[in-house]
Design a protein around this motif. Structure first.
Motif, short mmCIF file in Angstrom:
data_model
loop_
_atom_site.label_atom_id
_atom_site.label_comp_id
_atom_site.label_asym_id
_atom_site.label_seq_id
_atom_site.Cartn_x
_atom_site.Cartn_y
_atom_site.Cartn_z
N ALA A 27 9.06 -10.85 -57.05
CA ALA A 27 8.82 -11.03 -55.72
C ALA A 27 8.60 -9.63 -55.29
CB ALA A 27 10.00 -11.71 -54.90
N ARG A 28 8.97 -8.50 -55.85
CA ARG A 28 8.68 -7.19 -55.23
C ARG A 28 7.48 -6.71 -55.83
NH1 ARG A 28 14.27 -6.87 -57.16
NH2 ARG A 28 13.56 -5.87 -58.91
N ASP A 29 6.64 -7.32 -56.76
CA ASP A 29 5.44 -6.62 -57.02
C ASP A 29 4.10 -7.24 -55.99
OD1 ASP A 29 2.76 -6.93 -58.51
OD2 ASP A 29 4.02 -6.31 -60.39
N ALA A 30 3.86 -5.93 -55.33
CA ALA A 30 2.80 -6.28 -54.24
C ALA A 30 1.63 -7.19 -54.88
CB ALA A 30 2.50 -4.80 -53.80
N ASP A 31 1.26 -7.00 -56.20
CA ASP A 31 -0.05 -7.55 -56.56
C ASP A 31 0.10 -8.99 -56.90
OD1 ASP A 31 -1.45 -5.15 -56.26
OD2 ASP A 31 -0.77 -4.46 -58.36
N LEU A 32 1.35 -9.22 -57.57
CA LEU A 32 1.55 -10.47 -57.96
C LEU A 32 2.50 -11.66 -57.08
CD1 LEU A 32 2.74 -9.65 -61.74
CD2 LEU A 32 0.44 -10.12 -60.86
N ALA A 33 3.25 -10.88 -56.25
CA ALA A 33 3.81 -11.86 -55.24
C ALA A 33 3.08 -12.75 -54.48
CB ALA A 33 4.91 -10.89 -54.65
N PRO A 34 2.02 -12.36 -53.93
CA PRO A 34 1.28 -13.17 -53.08
C PRO A 34 0.71 -14.43 -53.88
CG PRO A 34 0.65 -10.98 -52.52
CD PRO A 34 1.66 -11.05 -54.03
N VAL A 35 0.65 -14.30 -55.10
CA VAL A 35 -0.05 -15.28 -56.00
C VAL A 35 0.94 -16.44 -56.47
CG1 VAL A 35 -1.49 -15.72 -57.83
CG2 VAL A 35 -1.60 -13.42 -56.95
N LEU A 36 2.20 -15.93 -56.51
CA LEU A 36 3.26 -16.90 -57.20
C LEU A 36 3.51 -18.24 -56.50
CD1 LEU A 36 5.44 -16.81 -59.60
CD2 LEU A 36 7.01 -16.05 -57.90
N THR A 38 1.50 -19.99 -54.90
CA THR A 38 0.36 -21.01 -55.23
C THR A 38 0.33 -21.62 -56.63
OG1 THR A 38 -1.17 -19.80 -53.69
CG2 THR A 38 -2.23 -21.15 -55.35
N VAL A 39 0.95 -20.57 -57.36
CA VAL A 39 0.94 -21.14 -58.91
C VAL A 39 2.33 -22.04 -59.17
CG1 VAL A 39 1.45 -20.26 -61.40
CG2 VAL A 39 -0.02 -18.94 -59.86
N LEU A 40 3.40 -21.68 -58.52
CA LEU A 40 4.60 -22.51 -58.57
C LEU A 40 4.14 -23.83 -57.75
CD1 LEU A 40 7.38 -20.07 -57.74
CD2 LEU A 40 6.63 -20.82 -59.82
N GLY A 45 6.84 -24.60 -63.28
CA GLY A 45 8.30 -24.47 -63.52
C GLY A 45 8.77 -26.20 -64.22
N GLN A 46 7.82 -26.97 -64.18
CA GLN A 46 8.30 -28.32 -64.65
C GLN A 46 7.52 -28.67 -66.01
OE1 GLN A 46 8.42 -31.69 -61.74
NE2 GLN A 46 8.16 -30.14 -60.21
N ASP A 47 6.46 -27.78 -66.33
CA ASP A 47 5.83 -28.15 -67.70
C ASP A 47 6.38 -27.60 -68.73
OD1 ASP A 47 3.60 -29.52 -66.47
OD2 ASP A 47 3.02 -27.69 -65.73
N TRP A 48 6.59 -28.32 -69.93
CA TRP A 48 7.10 -27.84 -71.10
C TRP A 48 6.11 -26.81 -71.52
CZ3 TRP A 48 4.33 -28.00 -75.79
CH2 TRP A 48 5.20 -27.48 -76.89
N HIS A 49 6.45 -25.72 -72.19
CA HIS A 49 5.61 -24.63 -73.08
C HIS A 49 6.33 -24.02 -74.04
CE1 HIS A 49 3.17 -21.30 -73.85
NE2 HIS A 49 2.28 -21.94 -73.13
N LYS A 50 6.23 -24.53 -75.30
CA LYS A 50 6.92 -23.88 -76.62
C LYS A 50 8.49 -23.55 -76.37
CE LYS A 50 2.50 -23.65 -77.78
NZ LYS A 50 1.86 -24.14 -76.17
N GLY A 52 10.02 -22.67 -73.78
CA GLY A 52 10.80 -22.67 -72.30
C GLY A 52 9.81 -23.75 -71.68
N THR A 53 9.67 -23.32 -70.34
CA THR A 53 8.68 -23.84 -69.29
C THR A 53 7.25 -23.13 -69.44
OG1 THR A 53 9.44 -22.85 -67.36
CG2 THR A 53 10.70 -24.91 -68.06
N PHE A 54 6.22 -23.64 -68.55
CA PHE A 54 5.10 -22.86 -68.36
C PHE A 54 5.36 -21.74 -67.41
CE2 PHE A 54 0.36 -23.44 -67.06
CZ PHE A 54 0.02 -22.32 -67.94
N ARG A 55 6.24 -22.11 -66.39
CA ARG A 55 6.57 -20.71 -65.44
C ARG A 55 7.04 -19.74 -66.52
NH1 ARG A 55 10.51 -18.25 -63.11
NH2 ARG A 55 10.14 -17.54 -60.89
N HIS A 56 8.05 -19.98 -67.03
CA HIS A 56 8.75 -19.09 -68.18
C HIS A 56 7.66 -18.29 -68.86
CE1 HIS A 56 11.19 -17.60 -71.59
NE2 HIS A 56 12.03 -17.27 -70.80
N HIS A 57 6.71 -18.85 -69.31
CA HIS A 57 5.85 -18.51 -70.44
C HIS A 57 4.97 -17.25 -69.33
CE1 HIS A 57 2.78 -17.78 -73.08
NE2 HIS A 57 1.91 -18.24 -72.44
N LEU A 58 4.68 -17.76 -68.30
CA LEU A 58 3.55 -17.05 -67.36
C LEU A 58 4.26 -15.91 -67.05
CD1 LEU A 58 1.72 -19.68 -65.38
CD2 LEU A 58 0.76 -18.62 -67.39
#
Length: 362
Positions: A27-36, A38-40, A45-50, A52-58
């Protein structure tokens, strides 16, 4: 004093890692925070991925890239590296046929182009060619797509190699060692005949196959056309050291034998010797050194414990993700800091129940 290939703790690298320990770092990352948001909103956060979840992976991939001081477009690639789907995963969070403009408006055309290329190229072919050193003179790489040559620029090759390193480390553990055995030359095996290997998550043993490949990807970045394109990840001494496949396998097996209590349990000498040998085989991951630090503390060897704990923190700080995925990266760092504090102050509990009381001070 034990002679082992321990690494000195780089204070600057450790401080960068500390800044990423809290979930709020994104949330403090000025480049990534505005994108999060939309991704969420796409349900990652509900998708399985290896493991953990896909959110955890990304987020884990993006965290490693932030730790490695990658520029904005590469960090965005890490956060979005599978959102158009790819040959390895059927998750599609943005439709490449209709939503490229939407994503480009959010992150910029250059970053979106990297994401699109990374998702739609043959990742298997890419890794095979990088590991084989099949570069053009300037560091570019030619893949095949739909029967036509697809040329990647040196910058794209460097970016995709670094993201592939972070991607593999964040997700790979023993379950994938089996279902994706021999990657990037995976054999097609019938699932029912190998049902035991298919059971997720399996024993959660660290990978015995992937780390030497990550080291080889790092060495590829030393190509004259690639070196200097992007900051080099700090592992393997700035991507200058190889890891033999046999050493990786031996280190994992030795480490896991201690974790599974497959060593004499009354005295510490056998388990300590086994872990020391694991570190000699593979000094680039923190978990064996962390466990070794605790054994040294129990044996009243605080100087050795301090060196092992500092080296473990250096490894954790270099990767930004856990090798042993039974617990998350931040938890490994937290316990290692407890061990380092105890080695420094001489306060390791004598009673077993007092381990429940230990806490980080200051």
């Amino acid at each position: 004093m034990t002679t082992l290939p321990f690494q000195a703790l780089d204070p600057d690298l450790f401080e960068r890692a500390r800044a990423l320990l809290d979930d709020e770092w994104l949330a403090r990352d000025a480049d990534l925070a505005p994108v999060l948001p939309t991704v969420l909103a796409r349900g990652v956060g509900q998708d399985w991925h290896k493991a953990g979840t896909f959110r955890h992976h990304l987020v884990g991939v993006a965290r490693a890239l932030a730790l490695w001081r990658q520029p904005r477009d590469v960090r965005l690639l890490g956060l979005l590296h599978s959102v158009y789907g790819n040959a390895y995963v059927d998750l599609v969070k943005f439709d490449a046929a209709s939503e490229r403009g939407r994503l480009a408006a959010l992150v910029g055309e250059g970053a979106e182009q990297l994401v699109y290329l990374f998702c739609t190229m043959s990742r298997t072919q890419f890794v095979q060619k990088v590991l084989a050193g099949e570069f053009e003179a300037d560091g570019g790489l030619v893949l095949e797509k739909d029967g036509q040559p697809q040329r990647l620029s040196p910058y794209e090759v460097a970016a995709f190699t670094i993201v592939s390193m972070a991607d593999a480390m964040e997700q790979w553990f023993s379950w994938q060692d089996d279902i994706f055995s021999r990657f990037p030359h995976v054999l097609q095996r019938p699932q029912t005949a190998h049902w035991a290997a298919s059971l997720w998550p399996g024993p959660m043993r660290p990978s015995a196959r992937m780390l030497h490949q990550i080291a080889a990807l790092g060495l590829a970045l030393q190509h004259p056309g690639l070196r200097g394109q992007l900051p080099l990840p700090p592992m393997f001494e700035q991507c200058t050291r190889p890891l033999a496949q046999a050493d990786e396998a031996a280190a994992t097996s030795l480490y896991w034998s201690v974790i599974q209590l497959d060593q004499p349990l009354v005295d510490l000498d056998a388990a300590t010797a086994v872990l020391e040998q694991a570190v000699r085989h593979n000094p680039w991951v923190g978990e064996p050194q962390m466990v070794l630090a605790q054994l040294y503390l129990s044996a009243r060897r605080p100087d050795d414990a301090r060196r092992a704990a500092e080296s473990a923190l250096q490894a954790f700080s270099a990767w930004g993700n856990a090798w042993d995925k039974r617990v998350q990266w931040d938890a490994w760092i937290a316990w290692t800091r407890i061990l380092l504090q105890s080695a420094t102050t001489g306060t390791w509990p004598e009673r077993l129940d007092r381990l429940n009381n230990v806490a980080l001070r200051g």
